[in-house]
Design an enzyme around this catalytic site. Structure first.
Site, mmCIF file in Angstrom:
data_model
loop_
_atom_site.group_PDB
_atom_site.id
_atom_site.type_symbol
_atom_site.label_atom_id
_atom_site.label_comp_id
_atom_site.label_asym_id
_atom_site.label_seq_id
_atom_site.Cartn_x
_atom_site.Cartn_y
_atom_site.Cartn_z
ATOM 1 C CG ASP A 38 -2.013 1.031 0.833
ATOM 2 O OD1 ASP A 38 -1.989 2.157 0.554
ATOM 3 O OD2 ASP A 38 -3.152 0.588 1.520
ATOM 4 C CB ALA A 58 1.308 -0.037 13.310
ATOM 5 C CE1 TYR A 59 -2.958 -2.029 5.998
ATOM 6 C CE2 TYR A 59 -2.396 0.121 5.059
ATOM 7 C CZ TYR A 59 -2.729 -1.183 4.938
ATOM 8 O OH TYR A 59 -3.154 -1.348 3.412
ATOM 9 N N GLY A 60 0.997 1.755 7.972
ATOM 10 C CA GLY A 60 1.859 2.232 6.869
ATOM 11 C C GLY A 60 3.262 1.894 7.169
ATOM 12 C CE LYS A 77 -0.159 -3.631 3.864
ATOM 13 N NZ LYS A 77 -0.515 -5.212 3.277
#
Length: 252
Positions: free
Chosen positions: A152, A162-164, A167
């Site tokens: 992403d 944390a998601y970014g 990725k």
């Protein structure tokens, strides 16, 4: 490459897809099955997995396999057990497609919940790394195999937490692994950013966005087939994006 309903481009191949209960993972699993592959459906949501399984069977495709597993609580032993089960039941693994994702919390850094931060990093980064490690020797022995990490582009944007970061980490891992595997030429490895897709995941991430004009998961799934059948030189070690995928593959 022209993909039709009866192309059978993946006949005889065994492909493990994570996040296969819904969204892009489910669409990719059904797309692979439609092309003759035996799809191993991995997700924590067993009832939803069963619906994908039933849909594949109803369409007359190769019988898939269901492997319920919650990545949030899984350990390296769980992934090794999965790899052993695949070897015992299928004697091969031709591909691994990582589609599972956990969004977590979209918030400024000072407001991030530490427990959720760790869970999001685990599901989106540590889990695919450990699963890949467990399956690596099986993929190597098959030869002409592939690993696709779904990524992403939001990595450096504010509030993606944390998601970014996960990725960004998975893209780095994909590049490292591709470099390590370059000399053997036995596993094609890349990351792929499908862009914004009309899924429940996107609706949670962008609640104010009208998704009606965006492509659906089943519209994006054939992109994964393009990557699978592209030459090693065209995709190995690369970070592909939906908007530039066609030109990137055509230029090699």
């Amino acid at each position: 490459m022209t993909v039709t309903a009866n192309s059978q481009l993946l006949a005889g191949r065994v492909i493990l897809i994570t996040g296969a209960a819904s969204g892009i993972g489910a669409a990719v699993a059904q797309c692979c099955a439609a092309q003759g592959a035996t799809a191993i459906l991995l997700d924590k949501n067993l009832p939803a997995l069963e619906k994908v399984y039933d849909s594949i069977i109803e369409q007359g495709h190769a019988i898939p396999a269901i492997y319920p597993l919650d990545l949030k609580g899984a350990s390296q032993d769980d992934y090794l057990n999965l790899a052993n089960s695949i070897e015992q039941n299928f004697s091969r693994l031709d591909g691994l497609i990582h589609c599972a994702a956990l969004l977590g919390q979209l918030a400024p850094v000072p407001h991030q919940n530490s427990k959720l931060w760790a869970e999001v990093l685990h599901v989106n980064l540590s889990a695919p790394v450990m699963l890949t490690r467990a399956c690596l020797s099986l993929l190597e022995s098959t030869g002409d195999s592939f690993i696709v990490f779904t990524t992403d582009s939001v990595q450096t944007k504010a509030y993606w937490g944390a998601y970014g970061i996960a990725k960004a980490g998975i893209e780095c891992f994909a590049s490292q692994l591709a470099d390590e595997q370059a000399s053997s030429g036995r596993i094609k490895i890349c990351s792929f950013d499908p862009g914004r897709v009309n899924t429940e995941f996107l609706k949670r991430a962008y609640p104010a966005l009208n998704p009606s004009d965006l492509p659906k998961a089943e519209d994006i799934a054939p992109d994964y087939l393009e990557i699978i059948h592209a030459s090693l030189a065209a995709v190995h070690g690369k970070q592909l994006q939906h908007s530039v995928k066609q030109s990137s593959l055509a230029s090699e």
